[in-house]
Design a protein around this motif. Structure first.
Motif: not given
Length: 373
Positions: A197-210
């Motif tokens: 698996p490839r792991q990335v951490i998506v910022p909170a603001k980006t999560v909310l916008e998505l």
């Protein structure tokens, strides 16, 4: 630049890109949107230097060009116009005008050359995902991510992609949400995905916008990953975001195993009982004492004024009496994320974390740490 655009097309596009613009800016240019017009399309872009959103709108282009205009003022103007009207947007020198019917607005501009654009490295991973799958992964985990934690790697959602599945995980150190989704076979072998698996951490603001944008996205969306950036193609809208740097904790170690006690509870009855007892809970800590007894669940709260609330509901449980303290808000968040009508709680004692799951939803795991009351 001189264009004519229908209000019904302009306003949704402005709403899409305007969400990323903060009210207070370190740089004045970040309060503006970048507008580019040519070939019958108006491209709008907003950014806060961490996330960038681009969207398009069909328009009549009389003079192609690029300019910046104040994001919130332009959105408010478009929102105030009557339905079915056309807006003529013209930018010359340092002034922009918006004309619609007898209404005329003059706006200040800033040089388009000063507008920052995020560099997007060549993607290392490209995968197409069902919109509903990505929406589910984010909706059912984002409530558990930290908010402005000094452990910056917790301020977002861990997205783990491999050739056959996607995993989303969020935790603030007191609770954890993990959701697994199976990826279909529509992705080519050169997608960059491997068994590892490839792991990335998506910022909170980006999560909310998505989460905000996915509702109007096409059925399939494309996710591109590079070393430090994430790009999500939502058809007419593209989201580019920096990633949170850091090592996410091993979430599998946080999920307790060998929990010998199991209780089955009606989700809606539990939610209602928690909402009632929470009325008299401590406003700061929101703690509730939950006592599992054979055939019933007792809920008790009290506050510094010595006021108390008690409630009781029937459950399926056959074992010795165990009392555990939980944060009411954490439990209610989990119940909102569970689709099943019955919730299964696995626990050991008052000192260990409990695992909450909807019955039949083995790919969704929610962990809540106990609290001392």
């Amino acid at each position: 630049m001189k264009i004519s655009v229908d209000r019904s097309v302009l306003l949704p596009a402005l709403s899409v890109v305007g969400g990323v613009v903060e009210r207070r800016q370190t740089l004045p240019i970040l309060g503006n949107l970048l507008l580019s017009a040519d070939d019958g399309l108006l491209r709008l872009k907003g950014t806060d230097l961490e996330i960038e959103i681009t969207s398009t709108a069909v328009c009549e282009v009389e003079e192609a060009g690029t300019a910046t205009l104040p994001a919130r003022k332009l959105t408010d103007i478009a929102r105030s116009l009557p339905d079915g009207t056309q807006a003529l947007i013209k930018v010359q020198s340092e002034r922009g005008t918006v004309v619609s019917g007898r209404s005329r607005f003059t706006l200040s501009t800033l040089p388009a050359a000063d507008f920052p654009t995020m560099e997007v490295p060549a993607p290392e991973v490209m995968v197409e995902v069902d919109r509903d799958v990505l929406q589910r992964l984010l909706d059912k985990t984002s409530f558990a991510m930290a908010q402005q934690d000094v452990r910056y790697y917790l301020n977002g959602v861990l997205l783990e992609l491999s050739s056959d599945r996607a995993v989303a995980v969020a935790t603030d150190g007191h609770r954890l949400a993990k959701v697994v989704a199976t990826l279909d076979d529509a992705n080519p072998d050169d997608s960059g995905l491997a068994t590892e698996p490839r792991q990335v951490i998506v910022p909170a603001k980006t999560v909310l916008e998505l989460k905000r944008l996915l509702g109007s996205a096409p059925d399939r969306v494309r996710v591109e990953l590079s070393e430090r950036a994430l790009k999500v193609d939502l058809g007419k809208t593209q989201v580019v975001s920096k990633l949170v740097e850091g090592q996410y904790p091993d979430y599998n170690r946080v999920i307790p195993a060998d929990l010998e006690r199991v209780a089955s509870i009606d989700r809606d009855r539990l939610r209602a009982a928690l909402q009632r007892t929470a009325i008299l809970s401590n406003e700061k800590y929101k703690g509730v004492r939950v006592t599992f007894e054979t055939g019933r669940l007792l809920l008790q709260t009290q506050n510094p004024e010595k006021e108390q609330a008690e409630d009781e509901i029937e459950i399926e449980y056959n074992g010795e009496s165990v009392s555990v303290g939980f944060n009411v808000a954490y439990v209610l968040d989990v119940l909102s994320a569970v689709d099943a009508s019955t919730v299964e709680v696995r626990f050991k004692n008052a000192e260990n974390s409990a695992v909450w799951q909807g019955v039949g939803a083995e790919d969704e795991v929610f962990v809540i740490m106990p609290m001392r009351l």
